[in-house]
Design a protein around this motif. Structure first.
Motif, short mmCIF file in Angstrom:
data_model
loop_
_atom_site.label_atom_id
_atom_site.label_comp_id
_atom_site.label_asym_id
_atom_site.label_seq_id
_atom_site.Cartn_x
_atom_site.Cartn_y
_atom_site.Cartn_z
N GLY A 1 18.92 -32.77 31.40
CA GLY A 1 19.66 -31.54 31.13
C GLY A 1 18.80 -30.35 30.76
O GLY A 1 19.31 -29.30 30.36
N TYR A 2 17.48 -30.47 30.92
CA TYR A 2 16.60 -29.40 30.44
C TYR A 2 16.61 -28.14 31.29
O TYR A 2 16.23 -27.07 30.81
N SER A 3 17.06 -28.22 32.52
CA SER A 3 17.20 -26.98 33.29
C SER A 3 18.27 -26.10 32.66
O SER A 3 18.10 -24.88 32.55
N LEU A 4 19.36 -26.73 32.21
CA LEU A 4 20.40 -25.98 31.50
C LEU A 4 19.92 -25.56 30.11
O LEU A 4 20.17 -24.43 29.67
N VAL A 5 19.23 -26.45 29.41
CA VAL A 5 18.70 -26.12 28.08
C VAL A 5 17.80 -24.89 28.15
O VAL A 5 17.94 -23.95 27.35
N ARG A 6 16.90 -24.87 29.11
CA ARG A 6 15.97 -23.75 29.24
C ARG A 6 16.71 -22.45 29.54
O ARG A 6 16.35 -21.38 29.04
N ARG A 7 17.77 -22.56 30.33
CA ARG A 7 18.55 -21.36 30.65
C ARG A 7 19.29 -20.85 29.41
O ARG A 7 19.34 -19.63 29.16
N ILE A 8 19.84 -21.77 28.61
CA ILE A 8 20.53 -21.35 27.38
C ILE A 8 19.55 -20.72 26.40
O ILE A 8 19.85 -19.69 25.78
N ILE A 9 18.36 -21.30 26.26
CA ILE A 9 17.34 -20.73 25.38
C ILE A 9 16.94 -19.34 25.85
O ILE A 9 16.80 -18.40 25.06
N GLU A 10 16.79 -19.19 27.15
CA GLU A 10 16.41 -17.89 27.71
C GLU A 10 17.46 -16.82 27.40
O GLU A 10 17.13 -15.70 26.97
N THR A 11 18.74 -17.16 27.59
CA THR A 11 19.80 -16.17 27.33
C THR A 11 19.96 -15.89 25.84
O THR A 11 20.46 -14.82 25.46
N SER A 12 19.52 -16.83 24.99
CA SER A 12 19.62 -16.62 23.55
C SER A 12 18.57 -15.64 23.03
O SER A 12 18.69 -15.12 21.92
N GLY A 13 17.51 -15.44 23.82
CA GLY A 13 16.43 -14.55 23.41
C GLY A 13 15.39 -15.22 22.52
O GLY A 13 14.45 -14.57 22.08
N LEU A 14 15.52 -16.51 22.28
CA LEU A 14 14.57 -17.23 21.44
C LEU A 14 13.33 -17.63 22.23
O LEU A 14 13.42 -17.99 23.40
N GLY A 15 12.18 -17.60 21.58
CA GLY A 15 10.95 -18.13 22.17
C GLY A 15 10.73 -19.55 21.68
O GLY A 15 11.37 -20.00 20.72
N TRP A 16 9.80 -20.26 22.32
CA TRP A 16 9.53 -21.64 21.92
C TRP A 16 8.99 -21.74 20.50
O TRP A 16 9.17 -22.75 19.83
#
Length: 353
Positions: free
Chosen positions: A198-213
């Motif tokens: 599910g990390y393709s979706l996870v990465r997209r959600i993180i991107e839209t949240s504006g958070l960095g790693w």
């Protein structure tokens, strides 16, 4: 010295083309101790041959059937590479293979890995293989070989890819699933997080949240976002084998891509489905945050992520309590999720909270 008329291109080397054989040899030397720590009965030779040898009789099998599995870690690898935290993805790689093997009723015996990169960083590769060896140790599986492929032009600088291959065995006529019937109890074993799907979706959600790693983690203030998302996949092999060898397990299902919705029906015979009570467990914080941040509905969560349940064990009702205690004694968090019933697919009741 070049002779008259000699084409200077004949003097090219493999290193000039981007492949460093010496670095590959250095990697093998550095990972030999890690591989040696995974030795178990049946291993016949160390790293360095053209193939890995394994003696099934020395491993204790009388009339074995071999079971094989292969997998990767998906785009979770992107986060590991971008953060430089590559130590845990080797554990993920092993877990994705051996957790599948045990669902067939097989004991994982040996493991091989494939590491591909544009330019080999020995230090990064050693960290990955150390993780692979750790995963093998924790699942009683020997790391007996692998392949490091240095392929200039195939991967951007710093990138690499991983694949894993596991072989296990079981005695003839002991394969799972078997004897699954109406009324069987379904136990769930807690996951350690998102695991490796599910990390393709996870990465997209993180991107839209504006958070960095490297941002503080919204659901765990002890970690960064990257650290939290790189929590390794839980290894269920040894606890699962305990209930298999005790004769308790009718079926096991590794809850990966597709979640409970897709994976549980794979081990149920035609004409039978599963009734699952969503009140039986609490959604871990990482999934609650993803669900809210991504605006996901319950059905989408349950068919995309493990949602807090990494392995399911199906068994007769009369042994369920004893098996749950045995699994808890082995370190698992156990939930009584529901039962097998007439029908098909998974029918949910209650509310995911």
């Amino acid at each position: 010295m070049t002779h008259p008329g000699q084409d200077r291109r004949n003097g090219m080397t493999y290193a000039e083309a981007g492949v460093d054989i010496d670095a590959g040899n250095a990697l093998v030397d550095r990972i030999k101790p890690a591989a040696k720590r995974t030795n178990r009965p049946g291993v016949m030779a160390g790293l360095g041959g053209f193939g890995g040898l394994f003696d099934l009789k020395a491993a204790g099998f009388e009339d074995p059937i071999l079971v094989a599995a292969t997998d990767g870690v998906g785009t979770k690898l992107r986060i590991a590479i971008d953060t430089g935290s590559v130590d845990g993805v080797g554990i993920d790689l092993v877990a994705m293979c051996v957790n599948d093997l045990v669902c067939q009723g097989a004991e994982p015996l040996f493991f091989l890995d494939y590491f591909a990169t544009g330019q080999l960083s020995v230090d990064a590769a050693v960290r990955v293989v150390e993780g692979i060896a750790k995963g093998c140790e924790q699942s009683g599986c020997a790391l007996i070989g692998g392949e490091t492929a240095e392929m200039p032009g195939m991967y951007p600088p710093g990138d690499f890819d991983l694949a894993g291959f596991a072989v296990g065995a079981m005695e003839r006529d002991s394969a799972l699933p078997r004897d699954v019937s109406d009324g069987d109890v379904i136990l769930g074993l807690a996951s350690d997080g998102i695991h490796s799907n599910g990390y393709s979706l996870v990465r997209r959600i993180i991107e839209t949240s504006g958070l960095g790693w490297d941002a503080p983690c919204p659901w765990d203030d002890q970690m960064t976002v990257g650290q939290a998302l790189l929590t390794p996949t839980r290894l269920y092999v040894k606890p699962a084998l305990r209930v298999v060898r005790a004769g308790h397990a009718h079926a096991l299902a590794h809850i990966t891509g597709g979640g409970l919705t897709e994976n549980l029906p794979r081990v149920l015979p035609e004409g039978l489905g599963a009734e699952i009570d969503l009140n039986a467990w609490t959604l871990p914080p990482v999934f609650s945050w993803l669900m809210q941040q991504g605006g996901m509905d319950v059905d989408e969560m349950l068919k995309t992520f493990n949602s807090g349940i990494g392995m399911v064990v199906v068994m007769h009702a009369k042994v369920a309590d004893a098996a749950a205690r045995e699994l808890a004694d082995a370190g698992e968090t156990v939930y009584r999720l529901g039962r097998v019933s007439q029908g098909s697919g998974v029918v949910y009741s209650g509310a995911l909270r």
